[in-house]
Design a protein around this motif. Structure first.
Motif, PDB file in Angstrom:
ATOM      1  N   GLU A 198      -8.724 -96.995 -82.589  1.00 35.03           N
ATOM      2  CA  GLU A 198      -7.441 -96.400 -82.215  1.00 35.03           C
ATOM      3  C   GLU A 198      -7.239 -95.105 -83.001  1.00 35.03           C
ATOM      4  OE1 GLU A 198      -2.651 -97.474 -82.545  1.00 35.03           O
ATOM      5  OE2 GLU A 198      -4.165 -98.918 -83.196  1.00 35.03           O
ATOM      6  N   ALA A 199      -6.656 -94.094 -82.386  1.00 33.31           N
ATOM      7  CA  ALA A 199      -6.432 -92.804 -83.050  1.00 33.31           C
ATOM      8  C   ALA A 199      -4.957 -92.433 -82.992  1.00 33.31           C
ATOM      9  CB  ALA A 199      -7.268 -91.719 -82.386  1.00 33.31           C
ATOM     10  N   GLN A 200      -4.459 -91.950 -84.108  1.00 28.41           N
ATOM     11  CA  GLN A 200      -3.072 -91.478 -84.158  1.00 28.41           C
ATOM     12  C   GLN A 200      -2.989 -90.238 -85.033  1.00 28.41           C
ATOM     13  OE1 GLN A 200       0.011 -94.193 -85.205  1.00 28.41           O
ATOM     14  NE2 GLN A 200      -0.300 -95.519 -83.427  1.00 28.41           N
ATOM     15  N   THR A 201      -2.093 -89.335 -84.642  1.00 27.83           N
ATOM     16  CA  THR A 201      -1.774 -88.183 -85.485  1.00 27.83           C
ATOM     17  C   THR A 201      -0.447 -88.480 -86.161  1.00 27.83           C
ATOM     18  OG1 THR A 201      -2.941 -86.652 -84.035  1.00 27.83           O
ATOM     19  CG2 THR A 201      -1.322 -85.716 -85.528  1.00 27.83           C
ATOM     20  N   VAL A 202      -0.494 -88.537 -87.475  1.00 28.61           N
ATOM     21  CA  VAL A 202       0.660 -88.986 -88.256  1.00 28.61           C
ATOM     22  C   VAL A 202       1.184 -87.840 -89.125  1.00 28.61           C
ATOM     23  CG1 VAL A 202       1.495 -90.680 -89.940  1.00 28.61           C
ATOM     24  CG2 VAL A 202      -0.292 -91.308 -88.312  1.00 28.61           C
ATOM     25  N   PHE A 203       2.477 -87.653 -89.081  1.00 22.13           N
ATOM     26  CA  PHE A 203       3.145 -86.651 -89.938  1.00 22.13           C
ATOM     27  C   PHE A 203       3.762 -87.406 -91.110  1.00 22.13           C
ATOM     28  CE2 PHE A 203       6.255 -83.838 -91.579  1.00 22.13           C
ATOM     29  CZ  PHE A 203       5.994 -82.551 -91.120  1.00 22.13           C
ATOM     30  N   ILE A 204       3.325 -87.079 -92.321  1.00 19.03           N
ATOM     31  CA  ILE A 204       3.855 -87.743 -93.510  1.00 19.03           C
ATOM     32  C   ILE A 204       4.957 -86.877 -94.108  1.00 19.03           C
ATOM     33  CG2 ILE A 204       3.304 -88.818 -95.726  1.00 19.03           C
ATOM     34  CD1 ILE A 204       1.795 -90.025 -93.371  1.00 19.03           C
ATOM     35  N   THR A 339       9.639 -78.512 -92.509  1.00 20.13           N
ATOM     36  CA  THR A 339       8.866 -79.312 -91.554  1.00 20.13           C
ATOM     37  C   THR A 339       8.463 -78.452 -90.352  1.00 20.13           C
ATOM     38  OG1 THR A 339       9.941 -81.377 -92.207  1.00 20.13           O
ATOM     39  CG2 THR A 339       8.962 -81.306 -90.009  1.00 20.13           C
ATOM     40  N   GLN A 340       9.420 -77.718 -89.816  1.00 24.82           N
ATOM     41  CA  GLN A 340       9.138 -76.847 -88.669  1.00 24.82           C
ATOM     42  C   GLN A 340       8.112 -75.768 -89.034  1.00 24.82           C
ATOM     43  OE1 GLN A 340      13.160 -75.592 -88.027  1.00 24.82           O
ATOM     44  NE2 GLN A 340      13.609 -77.206 -86.527  1.00 24.82           N
ATOM     45  N   LYS A 341       8.287 -75.198 -90.218  1.00 28.31           N
ATOM     46  CA  LYS A 341       7.383 -74.138 -90.663  1.00 28.31           C
ATOM     47  C   LYS A 341       5.959 -74.657 -90.808  1.00 28.31           C
ATOM     48  CE  LYS A 341       6.702 -70.891 -94.479  1.00 28.31           C
ATOM     49  NZ  LYS A 341       7.202 -70.423 -95.799  1.00 28.31           N
ATOM     50  N   MET A 342       5.812 -75.856 -91.356  1.00 22.71           N
ATOM     51  CA  MET A 342       4.474 -76.408 -91.551  1.00 22.71           C
ATOM     52  C   MET A 342       3.796 -76.677 -90.208  1.00 22.71           C
ATOM     53  SD  MET A 342       2.065 -78.906 -91.993  1.00 22.71           S
ATOM     54  CE  MET A 342       2.635 -80.565 -92.179  1.00 22.71           C
ATOM     55  N   ILE A 346       0.121 -74.724 -88.374  1.00 16.94           N
ATOM     56  CA  ILE A 346      -1.097 -75.341 -87.829  1.00 16.94           C
ATOM     57  C   ILE A 346      -1.047 -75.365 -86.289  1.00 16.94           C
ATOM     58  CG2 ILE A 346      -1.612 -76.709 -89.878  1.00 16.94           C
ATOM     59  CD1 ILE A 346      -0.355 -79.132 -88.484  1.00 16.94           C
ATOM     60  N   HIS A 347      -0.059 -74.643 -85.726  1.00 16.44           N
ATOM     61  CA  HIS A 347       0.073 -74.497 -84.269  1.00 16.44           C
ATOM     62  C   HIS A 347       0.276 -75.851 -83.585  1.00 16.44           C
ATOM     63  CE1 HIS A 347      -1.203 -70.430 -85.113  1.00 16.44           C
ATOM     64  NE2 HIS A 347      -2.325 -70.870 -85.652  1.00 16.44           N
ATOM     65  N   PHE A 348       1.128 -76.678 -84.213  1.00 15.12           N
ATOM     66  CA  PHE A 348       1.501 -77.974 -83.647  1.00 15.12           C
ATOM     67  C   PHE A 348       2.944 -77.920 -83.168  1.00 15.12           C
ATOM     68  CE2 PHE A 348      -1.232 -81.836 -84.757  1.00 15.12           C
ATOM     69  CZ  PHE A 348      -2.409 -81.115 -84.741  1.00 15.12           C
ATOM     70  N   THR A 349       3.249 -78.761 -82.210  1.00 12.34           N
ATOM     71  CA  THR A 349       4.637 -78.987 -81.778  1.00 12.34           C
ATOM     72  C   THR A 349       4.959 -80.461 -81.992  1.00 12.34           C
ATOM     73  OG1 THR A 349       3.819 -79.329 -79.521  1.00 12.34           O
ATOM     74  CG2 THR A 349       4.664 -77.112 -80.078  1.00 12.34           C
ATOM     75  N   PRO A 350       6.240 -80.828 -82.096  1.00 11.55           N
ATOM     76  CA  PRO A 350       6.597 -82.233 -82.360  1.00 11.55           C
ATOM     77  C   PRO A 350       5.977 -83.221 -81.380  1.00 11.55           C
ATOM     78  CG  PRO A 350       8.509 -80.841 -82.680  1.00 11.55           C
ATOM     79  CD  PRO A 350       7.430 -79.958 -82.114  1.00 11.55           C
ATOM     80  N   ASP A 351       5.747 -82.804 -80.131  1.00 14.45           N
ATOM     81  CA  ASP A 351       5.199 -83.749 -79.146  1.00 14.45           C
ATOM     82  C   ASP A 351       3.749 -84.137 -79.450  1.00 14.45           C
ATOM     83  OD1 ASP A 351       4.997 -80.865 -78.167  1.00 14.45           O
ATOM     84  OD2 ASP A 351       3.482 -81.863 -76.936  1.00 14.45           O
ATOM     85  N   LYS A 373      14.954 -87.775 -86.708  1.00 17.65           N
ATOM     86  CA  LYS A 373      15.003 -88.375 -85.372  1.00 17.65           C
ATOM     87  C   LYS A 373      15.440 -87.340 -84.346  1.00 17.65           C
ATOM     88  CE  LYS A 373      15.647 -93.259 -86.506  1.00 17.65           C
ATOM     89  NZ  LYS A 373      16.538 -94.438 -86.416  1.00 17.65           N
ATOM     90  N   LYS A 374      16.344 -86.481 -84.753  1.00 18.03           N
ATOM     91  CA  LYS A 374      16.782 -85.409 -83.854  1.00 18.03           C
ATOM     92  C   LYS A 374      15.624 -84.461 -83.556  1.00 18.03           C
ATOM     93  CE  LYS A 374      20.229 -81.724 -83.464  1.00 18.03           C
ATOM     94  NZ  LYS A 374      21.331 -81.001 -84.162  1.00 18.03           N
ATOM     95  N   GLU A 375      14.785 -84.228 -84.529  1.00 14.65           N
ATOM     96  CA  GLU A 375      13.677 -83.289 -84.393  1.00 14.65           C
ATOM     97  C   GLU A 375      12.503 -83.897 -83.623  1.00 14.65           C
ATOM     98  OE1 GLU A 375      11.971 -79.508 -85.052  1.00 14.65           O
ATOM     99  OE2 GLU A 375      14.002 -80.216 -85.484  1.00 14.65           O
TER     100      GLU A 375
END
Length: 773
Positions: A198-204, A339-342, A346-351, A373-375
């Motif tokens: 199983e693979a997941q991308t996790v934001f710590i 959080t948004q800046k980080m 790395i050219h990521f979006t919350p989705d 949760k809002k983000e």
């Protein structure tokens, strides 16, 4: 068999853990899972008793009696510079009860902590915390603890990580790896939540007591890949405590009509003030924790403060959840912005994030959870079940993975990490590791790594988020063909600010091996190699491209005693260049600098950071002597060169007894140049000069004529043969016992020879130490 554990060396609390079949958090001597990262330097009242360090819960209690000698949050000082804006701000706002200053044997890039009138480094204080974790763990495990994986904030720079490793060495621990705290939390989470392929991308999202760390990792099949890092090493729960304390004091000041509450507290009786500061810290922290689960909290400190009429000034303030959210709103907004800046970096979006995992005590604050949760959406945000223990658990799991041997989860027998099956029970160890453990971690660079060039240009060597370990080699040019000294400066870019990693002073020794023709046209080239290991620690090496066999002395300074000596030496060189000292003085200063650099490189232990006092004194003597010799126009090296040339070129004209006496005085001067005091060195120079004047006789005259020829050969070659030929003619005249002829030749040539020598000896030069691309 000695054990390997995981340690969360936290700003406010520290935890030790070990993984056997299961991960176990180790209790301390007080029976608690968490040890406050608090150290006090306590002096007993008994006569002749020695001060002792007290760590943990008892140190927190002692803080109410002696805050000046009790340290909280030493982690925030690790690897920091005295002139850092944050350090000066802390000093200016009196947020620390203990004294911090520039270390007496360091530079502005160092820190000293004064306790009981003694000076300590942050590493020495941190080593006391690690020492307690180690000792308490040994008591639980009934075995020696020799190794550890120690966690550090993801945003720690090289200097801070190096300081952490030094603290571990002082505590008697061998560091298997310095593990970023968010990665440790991800390991703790991933081992439980992400199985098999199983693979997941996790934001710590790690919001601890003293630091705020962010990290994005992809987890799959026991593989942990760090995709990006961010955060703020000066943001944490302590800042929330301070904001809440300021609100409470403000409300108390309003109630009692106190114009300056800070001054009011400062003017309290010593014991009363200390008790109040300690109680305020406790009550505010308890209120913050309570407001994470309840809708109001009361902060009461009764009967401690007194006004000028000796009437009691009680603190009795109610804080609602709404008021608390309003107080800390700027901090919560800052964490979201970071959080948004980080993610953008790395050219990521919350989705693209599958889960956002919250760890650290401050992550349990409801307004923090609501903002995330809002983000990211309600379903993605998870608060770790053990937010205060997760990081130590992750470190323990990796420590277990990096150990040479471990216990088979089925039969308990020792198995080697290389074993795919248990030799005793044939259990499938490889499958179990992938399914239940950590197979591998791919770390990434926490910051951009730069080198500063001679024209003040910043040259990028390694980019942030580069997979580790990595190595970058680039070729640079010295700025002058005769250059023997090089000063390299390495930097990180952290929060868009330059932060020094350390400096490298190089001495190009064995210079006589370099052919003169190599240097006549182009300056030599130097290959600089920057290596970054899995712990984000750097190692720098240098080699001459044309002569890789020539050893170059090197050490990376980080603000300690070696850097203090290097800067003193550099000040001397800058002053010499500014005043345009004569060439022979610069030659002597260069030689003395090369000799001093060799000793300075040995002053600080690479492992423990401790100063070798004998070497320090020797190196200090050399740097001070170099300054005085240069400023007074004295040169031992040119005197030695003169004597060598006289013996080599005109040896047959010097009686054997005189040659022996000259060689003896030369040897003494060489020894005094290297080991003697300033006075001894000056005396040796004067003695050799006096002997040369007395013993060489006419050879001194021949030396001046030959010197004129050598000078002309450099800049006006057509005139040189005249001087060389005259030397030969004078020697022939003496061989024929025609002293009148010799005297005539000398009388004829000397005015011109003296003129040439005077002109060229008046030349000034520069000592170069920069590089260019």
């Amino acid at each position: 068999m000695s054990k390997s554990i995981g340690i969360d060396l936290g700003t406010t609390n520290s935890v030790g853990a070990i993984k056997k079949v299961h991960t176990e958090v180790l209790k301390n001597a007080e029976g608690d899972l968490i040890t406050p990262s608090c150290v006090t330097f306590k002096k007993k009242k008994l006569p002749f008793s020695k001060p002792e360090f007290v760590v943990g819960k008892h140190a927190v209690e002692w803080m109410k009696q002696d805050p000046k000698n009790t340290i909280m949050s030493v982690k925030r000082l690790m690897g920091r510079n005295f002139q850092d804006k944050e350090i000066q701000e802390i000093k200016g706002t009196r947020r620390l009860n203990y004294e911090i200053a520039r270390h007496s044997k360091g530079t502005e890039n160092s820190l000293g902590i004064i306790l009981g009138g003694k000076e300590f480094t942050p590493e020495e204080i941190s080593s006391k915390i690690l020492g307690k974790i180690r000792k308490d763990s040994e008591a639980v495990l009934k075995d020696e603890v020799e190794y550890a994986v120690i966690t550090v904030p993801a945003y720690f720079n090289d200097k801070q990580k190096h300081a952490t490793r030094t603290a571990a060495a002082l505590a008697g621990l061998k560091v298997r790896r310095l593990l970023p705290e968010p990665t440790a939390a991800a390991i703790s989470f991933g081992v439980d939540a992400v199985r098999g392929d199983e693979a997941q991308t996790v934001f710590i999202f790690d919001f601890g007591g003293g630091t705020f760390d962010l990290s994005v990792l992809t987890i799959s099949g026991g593989q942990f890949l760090e995709v990006g890092k961010g955060g703020d090493m000066w943001l944490g729960g302590e800042d929330i405590d301070r904001m809440l304390a300021e609100y409470v004091l403000g409300e108390t000041a309003k109630e009692y009509n106190i114009e300056n509450i800070t001054e009011f507290i400062e003017n309290q009786d010593g014991k009363r003030k200390n008790r109040f500061i300690g109680e305020l810290k406790d009550k505010v922290e308890q209120a913050k924790i309570r407001l994470s689960t309840e809708h109001e909290a009361y902060i009461e400190i009764l009967g401690v403060l007194k006004d000028s009429d000796k009437d009691t000034v009680d603190v009795d303030v109610e804080v609602t959840r709404e008021q608390f959210d309003e107080i800390i709103a700027p901090t919560v907004e800052k964490t979201v912005a970071l959080t948004q800046k980080m993610l953008e970096s790395i050219h990521f979006t919350p989705d693209l994030i599958d889960k956002i995992l919250l760890v650290g005590g401050s992550s349990r604050i409801p307004s923090v959870i609501a903002a995330l949760k809002k983000e990211f959406g309600d379903e993605k945000v998870m608060v770790h079940e053990r937010p205060m223990l997760a990081i130590a658990e992750g470190a323990a799991i990796l420590s277990h993975r990096l150990s040479d041997t471990y216990e088979c989860p089925k039969c308990g027998n020792d198995a080697a990490q290389s074993d795919t099956v248990c030799n005793n029970c044939r259990f499938d160890l490889e499958a179990y590791t992938i399914e239940q453990g950590v197979l591998d971690i791919v770390h990434s660079a926490a910051h951009d790594y730069y080198i500063r060039l001679g024209n003040d240009e910043m040259h990028l060597l390694v980019e942030k988020n580069t997979p580790l370990p990595c190595e970058a080699s680039e070729v640079f040019k010295l700025v002058h063909s005769e250059q023997k000294l090089v000063h390299l400066k390495f930097y990180n870019i952290v929060n868009e600010q330059e932060e020094s990693i350390g400096d490298l002073w190089l001495g190009i020794e064995a210079n006589e091996k370099i052919k003169k023709e190599d240097r006549e046209n182009e300056p030599l080239r130097m290959e600089i190699t920057l290596r970054i290991d899995e712990s984000n620690l750097i190692e720098v090496s240098a080699a001459l491209k044309e002569h890789p066999d020539i050893q170059i002395s090197k050490t990376l300074s980080r603000g300690k005693a070696d850097e203090k000596l290097f800067l003193s030496l550099e000040e001397t060189i800058v002053e010499a260049n500014r005043k345009k000292y004569k060439e022979y003085i610069m030659l002597d200063l260069t030689c003395r600098s090369l000799s001093a650099i060799k000793d300075i490189n040995k002053v600080v232990s690479e492992e423990t950071g401790e100063v070798d006092e004998k070497v320090y004194e020797k190196a200090s003597l050399k740097t001070d002597k170099a300054r005085k010799m240069a400023s007074e126009g004295r040169s031992g090296r040119s005197t030695i060169y003169y004597a060598q040339a006289a013996l080599e070129d005109f040896g047959p004209a010097i009686p054997p007894k005189n040659k022996a006496a000259i060689r003896k005085n030369m040897k003494r001067l060489e020894d005094m140049d290297e080991n003697g005091s300033y006075d001894e060195n000056v005396e040796a120079i004067e003695d050799l000069n006096d002997m040369l004047n007395r013993k060489l006789g006419v050879v001194n005259v021949l030396m001046e004529i030959q010197k004129a020829g050598d000078f002309c050969m450099e800049n006006n070659p057509s005139k040189a043969p005249k001087f060389y030929q005259t030397v030969e003619n004078i020697l022939k005249a003496y061989k024929k016992d025609d002293s009148d002829k010799a005297a005539s030749l000398i009388k004829e040539i000397m005015p011109e020879a003296y003129g040439v020598v005077k002109e060229y000896e008046a030349r000034s030069t520069m000592i170069y130490k920069d590089i260019t691309k």
